[in-house]
Each structure stands twice: as C-alpha cells, then as structure tokens.
Design an enzyme around this catalytic site. Structure first.
Site, mmCIF file in Angstrom:
data_model
loop_
_atom_site.group_PDB
_atom_site.id
_atom_site.type_symbol
_atom_site.label_atom_id
_atom_site.label_comp_id
_atom_site.label_asym_id
_atom_site.label_seq_id
_atom_site.Cartn_x
_atom_site.Cartn_y
_atom_site.Cartn_z
ATOM 1 C CD GLU A 78 2.342 7.498 4.944
ATOM 2 O OE1 GLU A 78 2.011 6.456 4.377
ATOM 3 O OE2 GLU A 78 3.405 8.091 4.696
ATOM 4 N NE ARG A 156 11.381 5.697 -5.990
ATOM 5 C CZ ARG A 156 10.391 5.098 -6.621
ATOM 6 N NH1 ARG A 156 9.391 4.572 -5.944
ATOM 7 N NH2 ARG A 156 10.380 5.026 -7.934
#
Length: 272
Positions: A78, A156
């Site tokens: 990204e 995470r």
C-alpha cells in the site's frame, strides 16, 4: 468513465467531523471511506482514512506468504498520501534501527514496540510507500488517501488496549525488521506533477497543475479527485470521489487542480 460507489466505515478511532469535501451526516465516527473496486480493476482498492486516535501497529504479508498462511491470492502492499495533519501528527513506518523477531515480539507483548519504531512527523503532501512486511501504524489527527492491493489480510501486533485479537505468530512470520527505505517516501508532492510509485503491483502519479490541463487517458486507470474541478469525458468527478477511466477518455482539470492516477500491474484487471 464510471464513478465508484463509496462505503463509509465506522471505526472507534475515526472522526465525527470529517474534513471537506466529505460530509459527516451524523453517522458516528467515520474512520474510512472505501471505493468499491470495479471488476475491470479488481486488484486495486482506494480508501480515505481519518483518525482521531492511534491505529493499531500492524503488518501485512506479501503475495507468497498470503498464499501460504491464508490461501489468499494476494498480499497487501500500500501507499499513503497525507491530505491533512494536525501539528505533531505522526506515522510509524519500520524500525529506527535493525531489530529482530524476538525483540519486536517482546515489544508487542509489553507495549514497548512503539519505542522500537521509526515515527515520522507529517504534513499535507507527504507520501510513503509501504512494502508488504513493513510494520506500520497511523497516528491520531491525520487524513490520508491509501492506494493498496485489494486484500484485507492484516496482522495486528499491538492495539493500545483495545479488545481485539492480535496475530503475533503470523505477524512475526511476515515482518521485516529494518528501517523504512528513504527512497520510498517523498515530501510536498502536490507542488508539481510526478510519479509516486512504479510497481511492483501498481503505478501511481500525482497530477498537479497551475493552469488548466487536458489529457487523453492512455490506458484504463483509477482517478482520485483531490482538488479543483475535474471532468472525464464530460462527466464531473467531484473532490473526494474516485472514477474508473478507460483508455481514450479525455480528462480535464481546472487551474490549481490535483488528482491521483493509479494503474494496475496485476493479472486481475479485465481487459476492455
């Protein structure tokens, strides 16, 4: 030309009041506005992100590890372009010095991982490319646009006490433990037109003009309107909107306007 549908996503770290040109509409804390990927460019996802709190510290796998760990066709690379930032707002990207899985996992477990990371104070016009495997986090007080591979695989590592699952085993399996490459970041990108990203999964340009601009799209792409009046083949693309543009479409931009153009390099785009 086709305008993409938007999806507004509430997040605990989102904002009740969104910056212009977005409307808040009393819908709670909006953290993300997604654009539904078109079938013709299904491997790209564009979203705006708005933060009032720190986001989790996380990492994404590359394509190879996504297949091995999740059976997914795509990992997630990204890039971020900061649109607005409160004074002192920061992005965490990579580590301040070379680290290792043992120290990073210990930091994730005891909360000291923040001190291991490299934190960049940001302002409007700052750009960062985030390769898969880069440990990263978005701080509070930031509005940015994210262009990414269309994948939702997130591991995470640390979530500031929020009651959500962590993924330390998989995160350590995919993470890299060094500093972010300075060649993958730029400042003041709105000042002049430039290419921001040249692969491996997509190309991205920021087009900025001090006079009106007219150009013919050379290939299918996504265009994200940032500033000014933008039209594609006679249809208006409002600020904060994203459109699928076909080869041959005429793009018109007003004086002082800015838009982003993203082209896929993936095999998932459908030829027209």
């Amino acid at each position: 030309m086709k305008l993409l549908n938007t999806i507004r996503v509430e997040k605990p770290w989102g904002k009740c009041e969104l910056p212009e040109p977005f409307s808040s509409d009393g819908q709670g804390k909006i953290g993300e506005i997604w654009f539904d990927p078109p079938a013709e460019l299904s491997d790209l996802l564009v979203k705006f992100i708005f933060t009032s709190e720190q986001l989790s510290i996380q990492v994404h796998p590359d394509d190879t590890r996504a297949v091995r760990l999740e059976g997914s066709r795509a990992g997630k690379e990204e890039c971020w372009l900061v649109l607005d930032a409160q004074p002192g707002a920061k992005l965490g990207i990579g580590f301040s010095k070379q680290s290792n899985a043992t120290d990073v996992r210990t930091g994730a477990e005891n909360g000291t991982i923040e001190s291991l990371m490299d934190w960049f104070e940001v302002r409007s016009g700052d750009y960062f490319y985030i390769p898969a495997g880069t440990v990263h986090a978005i701080g509070a007080g930031i509005a940015l646009v994210e262009i990414q591979q269309n994948s939702d695989i997130t591991y995470r590592l640390y979530d500031y006490g929020r009651p959500r699952e962590l993924h330390l085993d998989k995160g350590m399996a995919v993470a890299t433990f060094g500093p972010h490459d300075p060649k993958l970041r730029q400042r003041d990108v709105f000042a002049t037109s430039r290419q921001l990203c040249d692969g491996p999964h997509f190309k991205l340009w920021c087009v900025s003009t001090t006079s009106s601009l007219s150009e013919r799209a050379e290939k299918r792409c996504l265009i994200i309107a940032i500033k000014g009046d933008l039209q594609v083949s006679g249809q208006v693309v409002g600020q904060g909107c994203c459109a699928l543009v076909e080869a041959g479409d005429i793009v018109l931009l007003s004086d002082g306007g800015i838009f982003l153009r993203a082209e896929s390099l993936g095999a998932q785009s459908i030829d027209g």
